[in-house]
Design a protein around this motif. Structure first.
Motif, short mmCIF file in Angstrom:
data_model
loop_
_atom_site.label_atom_id
_atom_site.label_comp_id
_atom_site.label_asym_id
_atom_site.label_seq_id
_atom_site.Cartn_x
_atom_site.Cartn_y
_atom_site.Cartn_z
N ILE A 7 3.77 7.94 -10.75
CA ILE A 7 3.21 7.20 -9.83
C ILE A 7 3.67 5.76 -10.02
CG2 ILE A 7 0.94 6.31 -8.99
CD1 ILE A 7 -0.30 8.75 -10.24
N PRO A 8 4.65 5.24 -9.22
CA PRO A 8 5.12 4.05 -9.35
C PRO A 8 3.97 2.83 -9.10
CG PRO A 8 6.66 5.13 -8.07
CD PRO A 8 5.53 5.99 -8.25
N ASN A 9 3.78 1.91 -9.71
CA ASN A 9 2.68 0.86 -9.73
C ASN A 9 3.15 -0.23 -10.47
OD1 ASN A 9 1.03 0.96 -12.50
ND2 ASN A 9 1.99 2.70 -12.44
N ASN A 10 2.20 -1.34 -9.99
CA ASN A 10 2.46 -2.68 -10.81
C ASN A 10 0.91 -3.02 -10.97
OD1 ASN A 10 1.17 -3.50 -8.15
ND2 ASN A 10 2.52 -5.20 -8.05
N VAL A 11 0.06 -2.06 -11.39
CA VAL A 11 -1.37 -2.55 -11.74
C VAL A 11 -1.81 -2.10 -13.20
CG1 VAL A 11 -2.14 -2.12 -9.32
CG2 VAL A 11 -2.11 -0.08 -10.86
N THR A 50 10.91 5.00 -0.33
CA THR A 50 9.88 5.12 -1.38
C THR A 50 9.77 3.67 -2.24
OG1 THR A 50 10.48 7.24 -2.22
CG2 THR A 50 9.01 6.12 -3.43
N ALA A 51 8.35 3.38 -1.98
CA ALA A 51 8.03 1.90 -2.64
C ALA A 51 8.21 2.06 -3.99
CB ALA A 51 6.72 1.53 -2.07
N VAL A 52 9.01 1.04 -4.73
CA VAL A 52 9.20 1.16 -6.25
C VAL A 52 8.58 -0.30 -6.70
CG1 VAL A 52 10.83 2.92 -6.09
CG2 VAL A 52 11.56 0.55 -5.78
N ALA A 53 8.47 -1.21 -5.79
CA ALA A 53 8.49 -2.70 -6.33
C ALA A 53 7.37 -3.66 -5.16
CB ALA A 53 9.71 -3.32 -6.84
N VAL A 54 7.49 -4.97 -5.65
CA VAL A 54 6.81 -5.62 -4.46
C VAL A 54 7.60 -6.68 -4.11
CG1 VAL A 54 4.51 -4.99 -4.96
CG2 VAL A 54 5.47 -6.86 -6.18
N GLY A 55 8.79 -7.09 -4.81
CA GLY A 55 9.68 -8.31 -4.66
C GLY A 55 10.22 -8.29 -3.20
N ILE A 74 1.28 2.92 -6.44
CA ILE A 74 -0.10 1.91 -6.19
C ILE A 74 0.57 0.57 -6.43
CG2 ILE A 74 -2.20 1.12 -6.81
CD1 ILE A 74 -2.62 4.00 -7.96
N PHE A 75 0.69 -0.28 -5.44
CA PHE A 75 1.22 -1.66 -5.56
C PHE A 75 0.36 -2.58 -4.69
CE2 PHE A 75 5.01 1.12 -5.55
CZ PHE A 75 5.57 0.49 -6.84
N LEU A 76 0.13 -3.86 -5.39
CA LEU A 76 -0.48 -4.93 -4.86
C LEU A 76 0.53 -6.18 -4.75
CD1 LEU A 76 -2.88 -3.34 -5.97
CD2 LEU A 76 -3.86 -5.65 -6.65
N GLU A 232 -1.90 -6.65 1.79
CA GLU A 232 -0.45 -7.52 2.30
C GLU A 232 0.87 -6.64 2.12
OE1 GLU A 232 1.90 -11.57 0.88
OE2 GLU A 232 -0.30 -11.10 0.18
N PHE A 233 0.60 -5.93 0.89
CA PHE A 233 2.01 -4.93 0.77
C PHE A 233 1.82 -3.86 1.94
CE2 PHE A 233 4.34 -1.54 -1.52
CZ PHE A 233 5.25 -1.98 -1.56
N MET A 234 0.90 -3.15 1.98
CA MET A 234 0.33 -2.20 3.21
C MET A 234 1.27 -2.83 4.32
SD MET A 234 -3.16 -0.70 2.23
CE MET A 234 -3.36 0.32 3.44
N LEU A 235 1.07 -3.81 4.94
CA LEU A 235 1.58 -4.33 5.98
C LEU A 235 3.35 -4.34 6.01
CD1 LEU A 235 -0.61 -7.41 6.53
CD2 LEU A 235 -0.50 -5.76 8.12
N LYS A 236 3.93 -4.29 5.17
CA LYS A 236 5.25 -4.05 4.88
C LYS A 236 5.57 -2.54 5.42
CE LYS A 236 6.67 -6.67 0.67
NZ LYS A 236 7.82 -7.43 1.03
N GLU A 237 4.92 -1.65 5.16
CA GLU A 237 4.99 -0.29 5.53
C GLU A 237 4.61 -0.18 7.14
OE1 GLU A 237 5.12 1.99 1.19
OE2 GLU A 237 3.08 1.11 1.90
#
Length: 469
Positions: A7-11, A50-55, A74-76, A232-237
Motif C-alpha cells: 500500500i504505497p503511502n505517505n502517512v 499507479t500513484a507512488v508519491a505526491v511530488g 494512501i496519499f495526502l 487536493e491529491f485526489m483532484l490530480k487523478e
C-alpha cells in the motif's frame, strides 16, 4: 504485510500499529467487494498509472498490472506549514490536524458521503469492459475504476485514522451499500443509475465526475487539514476521469459527423452511428441527474458547514470578499405563480449550493462548445445545448415540476407529449446498446466512435494496452 510496498503511502502506515490493525481487517473485505462488484472482464495485465508519491515530478508509475493486484495507495498532498483557515467563523486560525469534537459528526458525514460515491461508480461500470470499443478505451475504463478504488481508500483512511470505532463502522458500510440495490442503495441518486453503454460512460465521466471535481474542490478548502490534503491529491487523478469523458464525447460526435457527411443525412442509425439528437438526449439526462448532486439551491447545512470551516467555496482563496458572507446576498430564480420565473434575493450563506452549481454549469458549457466546434468543422448546423437547470430535476426548487429544456414551466400533459424528444427512450437505449460490440485487437476501433488523437503516456494507438486471456 509490507505496507510501504503493498500500500504505497505517505502517512506513516508502517509506524502506526493501531491504523495497521484497522486496515488489516478492512483490506480483505475491500478485495472481496472488488472481486464481486468490480470489473467483470478478466485480464492478464492493464497498462495502468499507479500513484507512488505526491511530488510535482514522478508522482505516478506506468506499467502493466493485473487489476486485482493493483497497489491502492494512501496519499495526502504535502503539508503547508503555515496554512490557516480561509473562511467562516474560525478564519485566520491555524488549520486543524485533529477533528474538533463539536464538528466530529458533520465531518464524518461529509467524508462518508464523498466516500460512498467512489465504489458506486465502479459498480455502475462493472460490465462495460465486456463491450469496450477498443483496447485504448478498455484501459481507460480500468484506470478510472482503480482510481475510484484508491479514492475509496483515501476516505477510509480518514475514517480509520480520525474517527475511531464509528469511523471503522462507516468504512464497513461503504462496502455494504451497492449501486441500484433496492435494500441498501448508494446515498446519492446519480450513483444508483445504470451505466449500460459507453456513451453513458462518457457522459458520466464528463458530467458526474465533473461534479466530483467541484465537491472535492470545496472539501480541499476545509479547515480539517488531512481532509484538505487528501482531496487536493485526489483532484490530480480526477482530471483524467474528466479527460476520458471530454475526449470520449468528442470522438462520438466526430464519428457521427463523419457519417452524416458521408451519407448526406442526419439519420445515421442505419449506418452504425449514433444520431446527434440521441447524443443530446443523453446529455440532457446526465447533466440534470448530476445537477441533483449539488442539493437544493438553498441549504442551511451548507451554510453551517461554511461558517464552521468544514467546507468552503470553489476556489475560496481567490474570492475577493470577506469570506464570512454574513451580510452578502445572492439572486435565485424561483417558479412564479404565472408559470414564469421570478428573481428572489436570498442570503449568500444559504445559496452556497447554487454558487457551486453555477461554477459547474459554466465549466460544462466548455464541453458543449467543443462538440459544436466539431460540427462546425464538418459543416453541420445541429447545435448541442445544456438544458435549463430546472429541467428533469428530482432535487431542489424544480423537483416535482415539469420544466422544458428551454425553461418553460408546463403541465404534465405537455411534458408527457414531449419527453421522448428530450430524454433517452427505451428504443434509444436499446439502439445504442446494440452498437456496443467489443473490439479487442490492438489498433482497431468500433465503427460508432472515432479513434483518439494520441495514445497514453507516449505509447502508440496500436499498443497492447490490455492483455486479455
Amino acid at each position: 504485510m509490507d505496507y510501504d510496498s503493498t500500500i504505497p503511502n505517505n502517512v506513516g502506515l508502517s509506524d502506526d500499529r493501531r491504523l495497521r490493525r484497522a486496515l488489516e481487517g478492512w483490506q480483505p473485505k475491500f478485495l472481496d467487494w472488488w472481486g464481486e462488484m468490480g470489473p467483470a472482464l478478466e485480464n492478464e495485465g492493464v497498462y495502468l498509472r499507479t500513484a507512488v508519491a505526491v511530488g510535482r515530478e514522478g508522482w505516478a508509475h506506468f506499467g502493466h498490472v493485473r487489476v486485482p493486484e493493483y497497489r491502492w495507495g494512501i496519499f495526502l498532498a504535502e503539508r503547508e506549514a503555515e496554512r490557516r483557515i480561509a473562511f467562516g467563523e474560525h478564519k485566520g486560525e491555524p488549520v486543524w490536524q485533529q477533528v474538533p469534537g463539536e464538528y466530529r459528526a458533520d465531518l464524518q458525514r461529509l467524508i462518508v458521503v464523498q466516500g460512498d460515491t467512489e465504489p458506486a461508480s465502479v459498480e455502475q461500470q462493472r460490465l462495460l469492459g465486456l463491450t469496450a470499443p477498443s483496447l485504448y478505451d478498455l484501459r481507460n475504463l480500468f484506470q478510472v475504476n482503480v482510481e475510484e478504488g484508491r479514492h475509496l481508500w483515501a476516505m477510509v483512511y480518514l475514517l480509520h485514522a480520525y474517527f475511531g470505532r464509528e469511523g471503522r463502522e462507516e468504512a464497513e458500510g461503504l462496502l455494504h451499500r451497492n449501486s441500484g440495490s433496492p435494500d441498501s442503495p448508494r446515498i446519492l441518486g446519480a450513483f444508483n443509475e445504470e451505466t449500460a453503454d459507453w456513451l453513458a460512460f462518457f457522459m458520466f465521466t464528463y458530467f458526474t465526475d465533473r461534479d466530483g471535481k467541484y465537491q472535492l474542490g470545496t472539501l480541499k478548502e476545509s479547515a480539517f487539514d488531512p481532509l484538505s490534503r487528501t482531496c487536493e491529491f485526489m483532484l490530480k487523478e480526477e482530471a483524467h476521469h474528466m479527460f476520458v469523458g471530454t475526449t470520449g464525447i468528442d470522438r462520438v460526435v466526430t464519428r457521427s459527423a463523419q457519417l452524416i457527411r458521408e451519407h448526406g443525412t442526419e439519420d445515421i442509425a442505419a449506418c452504425g452511428g449514433i444520431p446527434l439528437d440521441v447524443i443530446q438526449k443523453y446529455l440532457n439526462f446526465h447533466y440534470t441527474v448530476s445537477l441533483d448532486l449539488f442539493g437544493g439551491e438553498t441549504s442551511t447545512n451548507a451554510a453551517n458547514y461554511y461558517t464552521a470551516g468544514l467546507k468552503g467555496r470553489w476556489q475560496e482563496t481567490r474570492r475577493e470578499d470577506d469570506h464570512l458572507l454574513a451580510d452578502d446576498a445572492a439572486v435565485l430564480e424561483t417558479p412564479g405563480e404565472d408559470g414564469g420565473w421570478e428573481r428572489t434575493e436570498v442570503p449568500a450563506l444559504l445559496a452556497l449550493n447554487l454558487d457551486l452549481r453555477d461554477a459547474y454549469t459554466a465549466d460544462c458549457r466548455s464541453g458543449v462548445t467543443r462538440w459544436n466546434r466539431v460540427l462546425d468543422d464538418h459543416g453541420i448546423g445541429f447545435r448541442f445545448a445544456l438544458p435549463h437547470p430546472c429541467f428533469n430535476r428530482r432535487v431542489g426548487l424544480a423537483a416535482g415540476r415539469h420544466v422544458t429544456p428551454d425553461g418553460r414551466i408546463v403541465d404534465e400533459a405537455e411534458w408527457e407529449r414531449n419527453r421522448r424528444a428530450w430524454l433517452p427512450t427505451p428504443e434509444d437505449l436499446a439502439f445504442v446498446k446494440s452498437l456496443m460490440q467489443p473490439v479487442r485487437e490492438p489498433g482497431r476501433i468500433a465503427g460508432w466512435i472515432a479513434p483518439p488523437s494520441r495514445g497514453i503516456n507516449g505509447r502508440p494507438l496500436d499498443y497492447a494496452y490490455v492483455h486479455l486471456p
